[in-house]
Design a protein around this motif. Structure first.
Motif, PDB file in Angstrom:
ATOM      1  N   LYS A 163      42.524  45.117  27.411  1.00 25.27           N
ATOM      2  CA  LYS A 163      41.487  44.136  27.713  1.00 25.27           C
ATOM      3  C   LYS A 163      42.044  42.793  28.171  1.00 25.27           C
ATOM      4  CE  LYS A 163      41.487  40.940  24.251  1.00 25.27           C
ATOM      5  NZ  LYS A 163      41.290  39.484  24.473  1.00 25.27           N
ATOM      6  N   THR A 164      43.287  42.714  28.554  1.00 20.41           N
ATOM      7  CA  THR A 164      43.899  41.453  28.959  1.00 20.41           C
ATOM      8  C   THR A 164      43.130  40.796  30.107  1.00 20.41           C
ATOM      9  OG1 THR A 164      46.036  42.460  28.434  1.00 20.41           O
ATOM     10  CG2 THR A 164      46.062  40.355  29.613  1.00 20.41           C
ATOM     11  N   PRO A 165      42.654  39.547  29.952  1.00 20.52           N
ATOM     12  CA  PRO A 165      41.925  38.899  31.045  1.00 20.52           C
ATOM     13  C   PRO A 165      42.697  38.853  32.362  1.00 20.52           C
ATOM     14  CG  PRO A 165      41.590  37.689  29.017  1.00 20.52           C
ATOM     15  CD  PRO A 165      42.630  38.737  28.719  1.00 20.52           C
ATOM     16  N   GLY A 166      44.024  38.741  32.273  1.00 20.15           N
ATOM     17  CA  GLY A 166      44.836  38.709  33.492  1.00 20.15           C
ATOM     18  C   GLY A 166      44.710  39.961  34.332  1.00 20.15           C
ATOM     19  N   ASN A 167      44.209  41.048  33.760  1.00 21.39           N
ATOM     20  CA  ASN A 167      44.007  42.271  34.543  1.00 21.39           C
ATOM     21  C   ASN A 167      43.037  42.058  35.693  1.00 21.39           C
ATOM     22  OD1 ASN A 167      45.751  43.781  32.974  1.00 21.39           O
ATOM     23  ND2 ASN A 167      44.144  44.587  31.638  1.00 21.39           N
ATOM     24  N   ALA A 168      42.104  41.134  35.504  1.00 28.27           N
ATOM     25  CA  ALA A 168      41.141  40.868  36.573  1.00 28.27           C
ATOM     26  C   ALA A 168      41.838  40.360  37.834  1.00 28.27           C
ATOM     27  CB  ALA A 168      40.101  39.851  36.109  1.00 28.27           C
ATOM     28  N   LEU A 169      42.955  39.703  37.664  1.00 31.10           N
ATOM     29  CA  LEU A 169      43.680  39.131  38.803  1.00 31.10           C
ATOM     30  C   LEU A 169      44.553  40.152  39.516  1.00 31.10           C
ATOM     31  CD1 LEU A 169      44.752  35.769  37.111  1.00 31.10           C
ATOM     32  CD2 LEU A 169      42.648  36.271  38.380  1.00 31.10           C
ATOM     33  N   ILE A 170      44.748  41.324  38.921  1.00 28.97           N
ATOM     34  CA  ILE A 170      45.579  42.362  39.544  1.00 28.97           C
ATOM     35  C   ILE A 170      44.827  43.695  39.599  1.00 28.97           C
ATOM     36  CG2 ILE A 170      47.788  41.316  38.915  1.00 28.97           C
ATOM     37  CD1 ILE A 170      47.933  43.478  36.634  1.00 28.97           C
ATOM     38  N   TRP A 171      43.518  43.632  39.747  1.00 27.57           N
ATOM     39  CA  TRP A 171      42.752  44.879  39.689  1.00 27.57           C
ATOM     40  C   TRP A 171      43.145  45.844  40.793  1.00 27.57           C
ATOM     41  CZ3 TRP A 171      39.772  46.304  43.823  1.00 27.57           C
ATOM     42  CH2 TRP A 171      39.365  45.318  44.721  1.00 27.57           C
ATOM     43  N   ARG A 172      43.552  45.324  41.942  1.00 29.91           N
ATOM     44  CA  ARG A 172      43.975  46.223  43.025  1.00 29.91           C
ATOM     45  C   ARG A 172      45.222  47.018  42.627  1.00 29.91           C
ATOM     46  NH1 ARG A 172      42.175  41.722  45.777  1.00 29.91           N
ATOM     47  NH2 ARG A 172      40.588  42.109  47.380  1.00 29.91           N
ATOM     48  N   ARG A 173      46.188  46.357  42.001  1.00 27.58           N
ATOM     49  CA  ARG A 173      47.407  47.048  41.577  1.00 27.58           C
ATOM     50  C   ARG A 173      47.100  48.071  40.495  1.00 27.58           C
ATOM     51  NH1 ARG A 173      52.967  44.086  40.533  1.00 27.58           N
ATOM     52  NH2 ARG A 173      53.468  46.296  40.284  1.00 27.58           N
ATOM     53  N   LEU A 174      46.221  47.732  39.587  1.00 28.57           N
ATOM     54  CA  LEU A 174      45.868  48.679  38.530  1.00 28.57           C
ATOM     55  C   LEU A 174      45.211  49.920  39.128  1.00 28.57           C
ATOM     56  CD1 LEU A 174      44.448  46.226  35.840  1.00 28.57           C
ATOM     57  CD2 LEU A 174      46.718  47.278  35.913  1.00 28.57           C
ATOM     58  N   HIS A 175      44.366  49.708  40.101  1.00 27.71           N
ATOM     59  CA  HIS A 175      43.705  50.842  40.746  1.00 27.71           C
ATOM     60  C   HIS A 175      44.709  51.676  41.538  1.00 27.71           C
ATOM     61  CE1 HIS A 175      40.652  53.259  42.581  1.00 27.71           C
ATOM     62  NE2 HIS A 175      40.885  52.797  43.787  1.00 27.71           N
TER      63      HIS A 175
END
Length: 272
Positions: A121-133
């Motif tokens: 749930k790290t908020p910083g994930n929102a800034l790298i959502w493309r990489r996560l996908h």
């Protein structure tokens, strides 16, 4: 026998010739093949109630939701040119090496928990959502929304020395990223205010999205072990430490919404 030996030497010579010739082209960077094939990522702003959502999910017997993992700032450094060359021949660029590291960490945490699903749930994930996908094509996403002005006031209440303009800009960076991801990725949208008002209904919806049966123990997160509540890895306020779901604050008045946040506030269905 001598004929067989000569044939073997000729074959070995051809192998050596190929080995000393032009290097083979590097294989393309492989995608997928993860140890954790379908992790769950909560995409949210800071001060959006993500720690509450985490502990509710972590109270489920099949779901592991650890403290903030900060994968975005976990990097792989190749300190020599020949290291990069070696990895390139394996088809591994810098990004994929980091993806492998991230995947291994999630897998280790999930394995230690003995559970089936892992949620970061790290908020910083929102800034790298493309990489996560890109790293996990089969990842699932939960979009956690909260009134943007409430997130601003929560940040300032936690640190009164914060400047308003800087805080508004920080929240805007996150909410814009979350909204962009919502427009590009499939997933489930959850509102913090609804989570606190109707926790049973909202957690049942989340469980249905994740494909697990709802468990009443999720509502009693204070009776479960979630690790320490500390700064920089999640919320550490008295509310979250109470072990009870606290009612959300009253929504800000329209005149309390900063101008730069009004558009997304309206788009998220809040009055401003």
């Amino acid at each position: 026998m001598w004929a067989v030996a000569r044939k073997a030497r000729r074959k070995l010579g051809r192998v050596k010739a190929r080995a000393t010739g032009r290097p083979a082209a590097a294989r393309p960077t492989p995608k997928g093949g993860r140890l954790v094939t379908s992790p769950v990522f909560v995409l949210s702003s800071v001060r959006s109630g993500s720690t509450l959502l985490r502990v509710l999910l972590n109270s489920h017997p099949l779901i592991r939701a650890p403290h903030e993992m900060h994968l975005r700032t976990l990097e792989v450094k190749q300190t020599r040119a020949y290291t990069e060359k070696a990895m390139k021949q394996l088809g591994l660029d810098g990004e994929e090496l980091e993806h492998l590291l991230w995947d291994r960490i999630l897998h280790r945490e999930l394995s230690h928990s003995g559970k089936e699903l892992i949620v970061d749930k790290t908020p910083g994930n929102a800034l790298i959502w493309r990489r996560l996908h890109e790293a996990w094509p089969d990842a699932r996403f939960v979009f956690l929304l909260r009134h943007p002005a409430s997130m601003v006031s929560s940040l300032i209440n936690g640190r009164p020395d914060r400047e308003l303009a800087q805080t508004v800009a920080e929240v805007k960076q996150y909410v814009d990223a979350v909204e962009e991801a919502r427009g590009q990725l499939p997933g489930l949208t959850v509102r913090y205010e609804e989570l606190t008002e109707k926790p049973t209904e909202v957690t049942q919806e989340i469980c249905a999205f994740l494909g697990v049966e709802w468990d009443r123990r999720m509502l009693n997160y204070g009776k479960q072990e979630h690790g320490p509540f500390q700064a920089f890895i999640g919320d550490w306020s008295d509310n979250i430490k109470s072990g009870k779901i606290q009612q959300a604050r009253e929504l800000p008045r329209p005149d309390e919404v900063p101008d730069s946040l009004k558009e997304v506030t309206r788009h998220w269905g809040y009055e401003c």
